[in-house]
Design a protein around this motif. Structure first.
Motif, short mmCIF file in Angstrom:
data_model
loop_
_atom_site.label_atom_id
_atom_site.label_comp_id
_atom_site.label_asym_id
_atom_site.label_seq_id
_atom_site.Cartn_x
_atom_site.Cartn_y
_atom_site.Cartn_z
N GLY A 181 0.80 -1.22 0.00
CA GLY A 181 0.00 0.00 0.00
C GLY A 181 0.82 1.26 0.00
N GLU A 182 2.12 1.12 0.37
CA GLU A 182 3.02 2.28 0.37
C GLU A 182 4.14 2.10 -0.65
OE1 GLU A 182 4.41 2.96 4.32
OE2 GLU A 182 2.39 3.15 5.16
N ASP A 183 4.66 0.89 -0.74
CA ASP A 183 5.72 0.62 -1.71
C ASP A 183 5.11 0.07 -2.99
OD1 ASP A 183 8.83 0.13 -2.11
OD2 ASP A 183 7.78 -1.65 -2.84
N ASP A 184 5.33 0.73 -4.10
CA ASP A 184 4.69 0.35 -5.36
C ASP A 184 5.12 -1.04 -5.83
OD1 ASP A 184 3.37 2.75 -5.39
OD2 ASP A 184 4.71 3.71 -6.83
N ASP A 185 6.40 -1.36 -5.69
CA ASP A 185 6.88 -2.65 -6.19
C ASP A 185 6.29 -3.80 -5.40
OD1 ASP A 185 8.40 -1.53 -8.20
OD2 ASP A 185 10.25 -1.48 -7.02
N LEU A 186 6.27 -3.69 -4.08
CA LEU A 186 5.70 -4.76 -3.26
C LEU A 186 4.20 -4.89 -3.50
CD1 LEU A 186 5.87 -6.94 -1.11
CD2 LEU A 186 5.74 -5.13 0.65
N THR A 187 3.51 -3.76 -3.61
CA THR A 187 2.08 -3.78 -3.88
C THR A 187 1.78 -4.46 -5.21
OG1 THR A 187 1.78 -1.75 -2.59
CG2 THR A 187 0.02 -2.34 -4.13
N ARG A 188 2.62 -4.18 -6.20
CA ARG A 188 2.46 -4.83 -7.51
C ARG A 188 2.69 -6.33 -7.42
NH1 ARG A 188 6.22 -6.62 -10.52
NH2 ARG A 188 7.87 -5.36 -9.57
N VAL A 189 3.73 -6.75 -6.72
CA VAL A 189 4.07 -8.17 -6.64
C VAL A 189 2.96 -8.97 -5.96
CG1 VAL A 189 5.63 -9.83 -5.52
CG2 VAL A 189 6.56 -7.90 -6.81
#
Length: 470
Positions: A181-189
């Motif tokens: 929800g804050e980090d785009d890469d982790l949210t995408r994964v």
């Protein structure tokens, strides 16, 4: 209405406790007695949750994408509905997917994947239930067990989910955390991880569709009551709600019960209109199970049980578009090709009826065309799972431009909508809205319609209604 909670005082006569208008103070006798006289909480030996090994495999995939990084996946907290009443809590879908903790998940819980020399270790932090001698137990209406009932213990959850657990008070965020929800890469994964469903997820989606089908049967049986009520759309919503709550958790999204011209409003959830014989009613509804997986089905029914000639013409055009989309859905095809196949039929039919100022081919031109989209502005498909619009943070080249793979679950839902005041169509079409939506599992052999048991063609729908109403 819920009862009032109390602000815990330091004593019966303390002057430091805040005074809140409607709240009563606890007497010293209550404070002296409330912590004793309770039977021991029964010891439990929890069974491992069916989804626990699947959740562990998912965590390993996410962790492998971020070696050496601390990953934080919050469940989210309670959301205020009005003043001191909250909406029912539902954990964030990524949290549920990676823990296997579903309707019993505690607000404000956090899953943390801490990096180690061998990968990551997982810890689930949540608020342990309070000792009965503490004010939290008897005075906190949001989390106190005196108010909301038993809450899970750390050991119990650890046993069920196969996860190390710790009290929320011991969790400390750091500036180096990657947080969903804050980090785009982790949210995408974590979103892309849900594009292909595992065996547990597919089983849950099958069951969600089955219960949803029963809810549609309930609606047809209730049509006399629906027609008789001045807000029959709301009766439809209520009938489906009863099925969703009795055989599942609740609805996966707000039910659309749109009769007559309301069917032309794509997200009509006001559901306050009458349902009149001679009209169509478009019902878009899905049951969410306790596992939080949801179905998403739409059927458009003739309220009287029989389509008029123009209603049938529009309905069968939409069904033809859906069939074309099914034919295009094959392993290796692009997700967008499903939509393109449906739109080719929609353009051909509205051109045939004289509703376009250009030919169907001209309307389908990606740059200069689009005239037919006036009558179907939405997409034909979306992924389905824990969210009704699942995997929404996935990259475009993994979603809309992605390749269909076995294990993907998505909708096929073309429609035609001729709004009541649309002067570009003849009067006989105005106020007619039709959508047919099915839930589809992609297999190695091609698409499996999970909702095939719910009638689709105009003839099948009329026979279905006649069977259940007599």
């Amino acid at each position: 209405m819920t009862a009032d909670s109390d602000t815990p005082p330091l004593s019966a006569t303390t002057e430091t406790a805040p005074v809140v208008n409607r709240r009563q103070r606890f007497g010293q006798g209550f404070l002296d007695a409330i912590g004793s006289g309770w039977a021991p909480r029964p010891a439990t030996t929890p069974e491992a949750a069916a989804q626990a090994p699947h959740a562990a495999a998912r965590r390993a995939q996410v962790a492998a994408a971020f070696p050496g990084r601390r990953l934080v996946v919050p469940a989210g907290g309670l959301s205020v509905r009005s003043n001191d009443t909250d909406f029912p809590f539902r954990p964030h879908s990524a949290f549920a997917h990676l823990t296997g903790w579903e309707i019993d998940a505690e607000p404000d819980s956090v899953l943390v994947l801490d990096p180690t020399s061998r990968g990551h270790t997982a810890t689930l932090y949540f608020r342990e239930r309070a000792d009965r001698t503490t004010p939290e137990f008897y005075a906190d209406a949001a989390i106190g067990e005196f108010w909301i009932g038993p809450r899970p213990a750390l050991a119990e959850v650890a046993g069920r989910l196969g996860l190390q657990t710790a009290h929320l008070d011991s969790f400390t965020a750091t500036d180096e955390d990657l947080t969903v929800g804050e980090d785009d890469d982790l949210t995408r994964v974590v979103s892309e991880l849900r594009l292909v469903k595992d065996a547990f997820e597919i089983g849950e989606l099958r069951e969600a569709v089955r219960v949803t089908a029963a809810g549609f049967d309930d609606i047809i049986r209730a049509l006399p009551e629906v027609i008789a009520h001045r807000r029959g759309e709301r009766v439809v919503e209520g009938v489906f709600h009863q099925r969703a709550r009795s055989d599942g958790n609740r609805e996966g999204y707000d039910t659309i019960a749109a009769a007559g011209p309301h069917a032309c409003y794509l997200h009509w959830t006001r559901n306050d209109g009458a349902v009149a014989p001679g009209d169509l009613i478009l019902i878009d509804a899905g049951v969410e199970l306790d596992s939080l997986y949801t179905a998403d089905i739409t059927r458009t029914l003739p309220v009287s049980g029989t389509f008029s000639p123009v209603q049938r013409r529009v309905y069968e055009a939409v069904r033809e578009a859906a069939d074309a989309a099914f034919a295009a859905a094959r392993p290796g095809a692009r997700f967008r090709e499903v939509h393109e196949a449906a739109m080719a039929v929609i353009a051909a039919r509205v051109a045939e009826w004289g509703l376009l100022p250009v030919t169907a081919d001209e309307a389908l031109d990606a740059d200069a065309g689009g005239q037919h989209r006036r009558y179907m502005v939405h997409g034909t498909s979306h992924h389905l799972g824990l969210d009704v619009h699942d995997c929404a943070q996935a990259r475009r080249d993994m979603y809309y431009d992605g390749v269909l793979e076995p294990g993907m679950v998505f909708t096929i839902e073309p429609g035609l909508y001729f709004q009541i005041d649309d002067l570009t169509v003849p009067a006989e079409y105005r106020g007619i809205g039709v959508r047919i939506e099915d839930d589809v599992l992609m297999t190695a052999e091609g698409p499996e319609n999970l909702s095939a048991a719910i009638p689709r063609t105009a003839d099948e729908v009329e026979a279905w209604m006649a069977r259940l109403r007599h």
